[in-house]
Design an enzyme around this catalytic site. Structure first.
Site, short mmCIF file in Angstrom:
data_model
loop_
_atom_site.label_atom_id
_atom_site.label_comp_id
_atom_site.label_asym_id
_atom_site.label_seq_id
_atom_site.Cartn_x
_atom_site.Cartn_y
_atom_site.Cartn_z
N SER A 127 -9.40 2.54 2.36
CA SER A 127 -8.35 3.15 1.58
C SER A 127 -7.38 2.15 0.96
CB SER A 127 -7.56 4.09 2.49
OG SER A 127 -6.91 3.37 3.53
N SER A 184 -10.50 0.91 6.66
CA SER A 184 -9.73 0.93 5.40
C SER A 184 -9.23 -0.42 4.93
CB SER A 184 -8.53 1.87 5.55
OG SER A 184 -8.91 3.20 5.35
N LYS A 214 0.85 -1.21 0.00
CA LYS A 214 0.00 0.00 0.00
C LYS A 214 0.87 1.24 0.00
CE LYS A 214 -3.80 2.16 2.62
NZ LYS A 214 -4.74 2.00 3.75
#
Lengths: 412, 412
Positions: A123, A147, A54
């Site tokens: 996210s 997220s 990420k």
């Protein structure tokens, strides 16, 4: 697993080349580096597994943009601790995956592999989509509100948010330190457990996973049950019925935890305003309206209100311990429903705020579907620090759920 | 305070030029940038105050080396949140100050302004020496074991380590996240309070300081009292006698908190091994024997031992709350004695491990001296989150102690 390194790099590159043009899960990857890294990878417990990182997580090989134009050309000197652990264990890092801006709400370009008109959730958008499409085995993900759990639910994969603090955050851009938690998205529980044995570091633990049922499960619809869609109602009740055939499942009423959502918002907003001080002071014109609004909400909260919210959160964490004297595990909704259409954003975090505030470990399990045939996950939770047991129970629970639907991926 | 910005920059440059060649408190500063920054500084509550930034804290203008050759040429893109807050409040950042390697034990080149053959303490060595020599008004400092309290004691200045979490750590290199705490070293309590009103962010608070006595003080010699030198015994008893003339001061026995020191070492070692994973995996030859030993100690600790230490620490934090029903504040030793000779390192952290583990706010107060006439500080502590009261009490206590000895600084 038995692939030669070069073959593994070629296979990973081929999978990415096939799906990435449509899914847009990566912010950067480099087939040449991938091949070099595969040749150089040490033997280890994660040998043969590919990882997507990420893009709020520092990497020395790839830029780290935090989903923000402010950091578009940001090249950290070093890998975050989590990346260094995975690499040392033999995993192959294939690239950086899309995050929303600073892991908050402004979406990146990624779409949902099950329906490209829908959001992958945020996210940890890119990691979830890349795992769902088979482009990587392990996606590094993080959660401050929802997220990790929400994209896992929307993409039909396993999402493991461990107990707060289990994985080191060194080299991970923070949003709200009281909640920021690193975790993984994977295709199954076994892979999450293999990654866990490495990521809890600093030394890889012996891999162990013993699929076994918890003694008693609490079915927690949560105070926000009316806000869920029929897809989620049905998925949670279906999962409960399947588990109930094997172990006792009782309703658990957490109606008096309803204040947790507002406490979570207060703490997150205040801490985000602190953490993003430089960006707000010096690069405000490059922030999205969503992040600007978050910061300005935080700036309007009096310090005493924030500290009082921290105290109340701490009391809730102490109080919830007693619940786990009665129940080994809880099941709960993972998201309000199926993935929303892209134009509606990354979805509501309401079904994770409580658990993130309480810092409990949670695993989102796939297999069920909603009214449109899209994935709907359910969360399995346990006591703080009960991660080892939770992984075992999740490996058991996973088998009771239907085979997860494979995304109907075309040829890009 | 009424200086014109250019004058302020000139004065700061002159002070640094005079003392820095001998004290070596800075890793980098730039007189040209200093003048530019002074001209550009906004009006604000910290206008006219100069700041030194410990070199584990990111700055966009200066390199950030973390006291390690691994990061010798590391140029972050942005300022840490604390630096951005100070600048936005009108403070002038004059440069980066020496830290031990990764804020652990390998000393930098800084010497003690009171006796250049002695250590300034560590890890916030440069910030403490620079404040003591009058080169800066505010030194940003941090503490994971005793890295702020001890240099404040050795350098004869005020050291404020607030409650864990009060100042945001975004942009600060972590060593052990369960303990890492940002704070300040200053010449007096009033300056610490002015900085506090800004650093607790995100919005500057109204400055307030009401010098007043606590209702009742506990004198806590701690279980490690026999390890202190006569200089510390005398300083603590002297301070207690001065306070006792105004408010009740009772002995407090914390003999049953003796396990805290080992718990602190276990947690710090484990978390440091996690946080420095990349450095150990990829740059081991550039680590000192001290940091290597710390990491290897951490790597030898079983995960379960670490998590059990976290649980015990949490229980001690809950238990200590009751103590503050009886005492508003505690006084305790700040360091084992006067500053050690340079060749003996930066001194023992034993008198801070307990308080750091408990996450309590502490202010080290100067004024007393040891057998060689060198500074010996005493700590004033309060309940978690009682920082506002503690600052008020410290402003009162400060006046009861002798005028602090000025370092006998020659002309460099």
């Amino acid at each position: 697993m038995s692939e030669r390194p070069a073959d593994m790099a070629v296979a990973a590159t081929a999978r990415i080349a096939r799906h990435e043009p449509r899914l847009r899960a990566f912010t950067s990857y480099d087939p040449v580096r991938l091949r070099q890294d595969a040749e150089a990878a040490p033997a280890g417990p994660l040998g043969g597994l590919s990882v997507g990182v990420k893009d709020i997580i520092d990497t020395g090989d790839y830029p780290t943009a935090h989903g923000s134009p402010i950091y578009a050309a940001n090249h950290p000197r070093n890998d975050a601790a989590c990346v260094a652990l995975l690499k040392a264990a033999g995993a192959l890092c294939v690239g950086k995956t899309v995050t929303t801006e600073f892991a908050f709400f402004r979406p990146g370009p990624t779409v949902n592999p099950h329906d490209v008109s829908r959001s992958p959730g945020g996210s940890s958008s890119g990691s979830a989509a890349a795992v769902a499409a088979g482009m990587i085995d392990i996606g590094l993900a993080s959660q401050t509100a929802a997220s990790l759990t929400r994209p896992a639910s929307y993409c039909g994969i396993v999402g493991f948010k461990p107990s707060y603090g289990r994985y080191a955050l060194a080299g991970v851009k923070g949003l709200a330190p009281s909640f920021d938690t690193l975790g993984t998205v994977t295709g199954d529980v076994a892979t999450a457990a293999r990654a866990d044995a490495v990521l809890r570091g600093p030394v890889p633990a012996s891999p162990r996973l013993d699929a076994r049922p918890p003694g008693r499960i609490g079915l927690c619809r949560t105070p926000w049950w009316p806000e869920a869609e029929p897809s989620t109602w049905k998925a949670v009740e279906d999962a409960a019925a399947r588990f109930r055939a094997a172990v006792p499942v009782d309703d658990v009423d957490l109606a008096d935890y309803g204040a947790a959502a507002d406490l979570h918002i207060t703490i997150m907003s205040y801490e985000a305003a602190q953490a993003l001080t430089w960006e707000y002071a010096c690069r405000r014109d490059m922030l999205s309206p969503q992040v600007t609004q978050l910061i300005e909400t935080g700036r309007a909260i009096p310090y005493e209100t924030y500290r009082d919210a921290l105290r109340q959160a701490s009391l809730l964490r102490q109080r919830v311990q007693a619940l786990f004297d009665r129940y080994d595990a809880l099941i709960a909704p993972a998201a309000p429903g199926e993935a929303p259409l892209l134009e509606h954003g990354t979805g509501s975090p309401i079904f994770s705020r409580l658990w993130t505030l309480l810092r409990l470990p949670t695993i989102t399990l796939p297999g069920l579907t909603g009214v449109n045939g899209l994935p709907v996950g359910v969360q399995l939770l346990s006591r703080f620090d009960g991660d080892d047991d939770l992984l075992d129970w999740a490996a058991w629970a996973e088998k009771l759920l239907p085979l997860r639907p494979a995304p109907a991926l075309g040829e890009g």
